[in-house]
Design a protein around this motif. Sequence first.
Motif, PDB file in Angstrom:
ATOM      1  N   ASP A  41       1.087  -1.407  -0.066  1.00  0.00           N
ATOM      2  CA  ASP A  41       0.293   0.302   0.175  1.00  0.00           C
ATOM      3  C   ASP A  41       0.684   1.308   0.296  1.00  0.00           C
ATOM      4  N   LEU A  42       1.936   1.000  -0.005  1.00  0.00           N
ATOM      5  CA  LEU A  42       2.490   1.771  -0.408  1.00  0.00           C
ATOM      6  C   LEU A  42       4.820   1.809  -0.591  1.00  0.00           C
ATOM      7  N   ILE A  43       5.487   2.632  -1.527  1.00  0.00           N
ATOM      8  CA  ILE A  43       6.868   1.648  -1.500  1.00  0.00           C
ATOM      9  C   ILE A  43       7.282   3.459  -1.618  1.00  0.00           C
ATOM     10  N   ARG A  44       8.230   3.096  -0.700  1.00  0.00           N
ATOM     11  CA  ARG A  44       9.652   3.742  -0.716  1.00  0.00           C
ATOM     12  C   ARG A  44      10.652   3.951  -0.851  1.00  0.00           C
ATOM     13  N   VAL A  45      11.537   4.753  -2.162  1.00  0.00           N
ATOM     14  CA  VAL A  45      13.106   4.702  -2.204  1.00  0.00           C
ATOM     15  C   VAL A  45      13.173   5.450  -1.511  1.00  0.00           C
ATOM     16  N   TYR A  46      15.091   4.606  -1.409  1.00  0.00           N
ATOM     17  CA  TYR A  46      15.550   5.569  -0.980  1.00  0.00           C
ATOM     18  C   TYR A  46      16.675   6.187  -1.657  1.00  0.00           C
ATOM     19  N   LYS A  47      16.698   7.125  -2.158  1.00  0.00           N
ATOM     20  CA  LYS A  47      18.101   7.671  -3.715  1.00  0.00           C
ATOM     21  C   LYS A  47      19.341   7.238  -3.884  1.00  0.00           C
ATOM     22  N   SER A  48      19.908   8.042  -2.220  1.00  0.00           N
ATOM     23  CA  SER A  48      21.473   7.936  -1.748  1.00  0.00           C
ATOM     24  C   SER A  48      21.547   6.197  -0.972  1.00  0.00           C
ATOM     25  N   GLU A  49      20.506   5.544  -0.799  1.00  0.00           N
ATOM     26  CA  GLU A  49      20.823   3.746   0.104  1.00  0.00           C
ATOM     27  C   GLU A  49      20.757   3.485  -1.936  1.00  0.00           C
ATOM     28  N   ARG A  50      20.000   3.686  -2.716  1.00  0.00           N
ATOM     29  CA  ARG A  50      20.078   2.582  -3.740  1.00  0.00           C
ATOM     30  C   ARG A  50      18.692   1.209  -3.366  1.00  0.00           C
ATOM     31  N   ARG A  51      18.313   2.361  -2.751  1.00  0.00           N
ATOM     32  CA  ARG A  51      17.157   0.580  -1.858  1.00  0.00           C
ATOM     33  C   ARG A  51      15.195   1.621  -2.465  1.00  0.00           C
ATOM     34  N   MET A  52      14.656   0.452  -2.453  1.00  0.00           N
ATOM     35  CA  MET A  52      13.313   0.253  -2.865  1.00  0.00           C
ATOM     36  C   MET A  52      12.518  -0.585  -1.625  1.00  0.00           C
ATOM     37  N   LEU A  53      11.672   0.148  -1.047  1.00  0.00           N
ATOM     38  CA  LEU A  53      10.813  -1.142  -0.233  1.00  0.00           C
ATOM     39  C   LEU A  53       9.495  -0.795  -0.662  1.00  0.00           C
ATOM     40  N   LEU A  54       9.019  -2.000  -0.153  1.00  0.00           N
ATOM     41  CA  LEU A  54       7.279  -1.830  -0.624  1.00  0.00           C
ATOM     42  C   LEU A  54       6.615  -2.677   0.461  1.00  0.00           C
ATOM     43  N   LEU A  55       6.055  -1.488   1.570  1.00  0.00           N
ATOM     44  CA  LEU A  55       5.127  -1.751   2.757  1.00  0.00           C
ATOM     45  C   LEU A  55       4.022  -1.389   2.604  1.00  0.00           C
ATOM     46  N   ALA A  71      22.134  10.770 -13.026  1.00  0.00           N
ATOM     47  CA  ALA A  71      22.431  12.143 -12.646  1.00  0.00           C
ATOM     48  C   ALA A  71      21.827  11.985 -10.978  1.00  0.00           C
ATOM     49  N   ALA A  72      21.566  10.885 -10.966  1.00  0.00           N
ATOM     50  CA  ALA A  72      20.446  11.180  -9.673  1.00  0.00           C
ATOM     51  C   ALA A  72      21.116  11.357  -8.647  1.00  0.00           C
ATOM     52  N   ASP A  73      22.236  11.668  -7.719  1.00  0.00           N
ATOM     53  CA  ASP A  73      22.521  12.459  -6.736  1.00  0.00           C
ATOM     54  C   ASP A  73      22.808  13.357  -7.512  1.00  0.00           C
ATOM     55  N   ALA A  74      22.435  14.035  -8.168  1.00  0.00           N
ATOM     56  CA  ALA A  74      22.072  15.974  -8.475  1.00  0.00           C
ATOM     57  C   ALA A  74      21.016  16.153  -7.656  1.00  0.00           C
ATOM     58  N   ASP A  82      16.965  15.871 -18.198  1.00  0.00           N
ATOM     59  CA  ASP A  82      18.437  15.856 -16.743  1.00  0.00           C
ATOM     60  C   ASP A  82      19.144  14.502 -15.944  1.00  0.00           C
ATOM     61  N   GLU A  83      17.447  13.711 -16.318  1.00  0.00           N
ATOM     62  CA  GLU A  83      18.413  12.438 -16.338  1.00  0.00           C
ATOM     63  C   GLU A  83      18.825  12.173 -15.119  1.00  0.00           C
ATOM     64  N   ARG A  84      17.981  12.832 -13.902  1.00  0.00           N
ATOM     65  CA  ARG A  84      17.883  13.026 -12.243  1.00  0.00           C
ATOM     66  C   ARG A  84      16.746  12.036 -12.228  1.00  0.00           C
ATOM     67  N   THR A  85      16.447  11.254 -11.256  1.00  0.00           N
ATOM     68  CA  THR A  85      15.224  10.633 -10.851  1.00  0.00           C
ATOM     69  C   THR A  85      14.059  11.747  -9.717  1.00  0.00           C
ATOM     70  N   PRO A  86      13.175  11.427  -9.369  1.00  0.00           N
ATOM     71  CA  PRO A  86      12.207  12.298  -9.507  1.00  0.00           C
ATOM     72  C   PRO A  86      12.529  12.929  -7.846  1.00  0.00           C
ATOM     73  N   GLU A  87      12.208  13.507  -6.683  1.00  0.00           N
ATOM     74  CA  GLU A  87      11.845  13.261  -5.186  1.00  0.00           C
ATOM     75  C   GLU A  87      10.656  14.366  -4.990  1.00  0.00           C
ATOM     76  N   GLY A  88       9.499  13.084  -3.907  1.00  0.00           N
ATOM     77  CA  GLY A  88       8.941  13.449  -3.430  1.00  0.00           C
ATOM     78  C   GLY A  88       8.078  11.928  -3.495  1.00  0.00           C
ATOM     79  N   ARG A  89       6.274  12.531  -3.297  1.00  0.00           N
ATOM     80  CA  ARG A  89       5.104  12.014  -3.547  1.00  0.00           C
ATOM     81  C   ARG A  89       4.499  12.065  -4.825  1.00  0.00           C
ATOM     82  N   TYR A  90       4.423  10.521  -5.146  1.00  0.00           N
ATOM     83  CA  TYR A  90       3.636  10.351  -6.141  1.00  0.00           C
ATOM     84  C   TYR A  90       2.701   9.240  -6.229  1.00  0.00           C
ATOM     85  N   GLU A  91       1.652   8.721  -7.779  1.00  0.00           N
ATOM     86  CA  GLU A  91       1.618   7.192  -7.442  1.00  0.00           C
ATOM     87  C   GLU A  91       1.705   6.640  -8.817  1.00  0.00           C
ATOM     88  N   ILE A  92       1.426   4.824  -9.000  1.00  0.00           N
ATOM     89  CA  ILE A  92       1.366   4.846  -9.825  1.00  0.00           C
ATOM     90  C   ILE A  92       0.338   4.800 -10.534  1.00  0.00           C
TER      91      ILE A  92
END
Length: 179
Positions: A41-55, A71-74, A82-92
């Motif tokens: 019922d929630l996905i959480r991505v930790y960019k700096s850790e390169r880890r994704m959790l399903l909760l 460029a995710a670390d930028a 810009d080849e960056r990965t977004p940050e924030g709250r979204y949905e599938i």
Amino acid sequence: MRNKLVVLAIVVASCFAYTKLMARVGSASPPPDAPLEQQADLIRVYKSERRMLLLRGDAPISTYRISLGTAADAGPKQREGDERTPEGRYEIDWRNPKSMAYLSLHISYPNPDDRRNAEAGGFPAGGDIMIHGLPNGWGLFGNVHHLWDWTDGCVAVTNSEMRDIWARVPNHTPIEIMP
């Protein structure tokens, strides 16, 4: 030396052609949905850790190592290209079983704030940010893809992990992408 350059050019062109051909072929058939009690019922991505959790509730039900945009670390995605990965709250918000990468779940980037910020800078916000497996036809590389960030801003996992995620993540599941 000239022969080596010709061979290298042929190898590069062959890899490009193979990738384009496999993108047209598409992914395999998607797996069936997991039982409700095994769905996130929630996905959480930790960019700096390169880890994704399903909760489910507050309990993690699956953890994955991920690759991100080159460029995710930028910082967060600010504009198309810009080849960056977004940050924030979204949905599938939709899924693509015939994607150029092995299955894909679309992340609802850009939201209105993302669009406004990009337009204020005079750029399009971009889109097509997905959680996906490896490019079709390249699945044999499995975990090797974790050695570097290689996407244009997406969240990438192995193909077997993508099958698990596809089955466990229904449309409209929220996703939080943290720095």
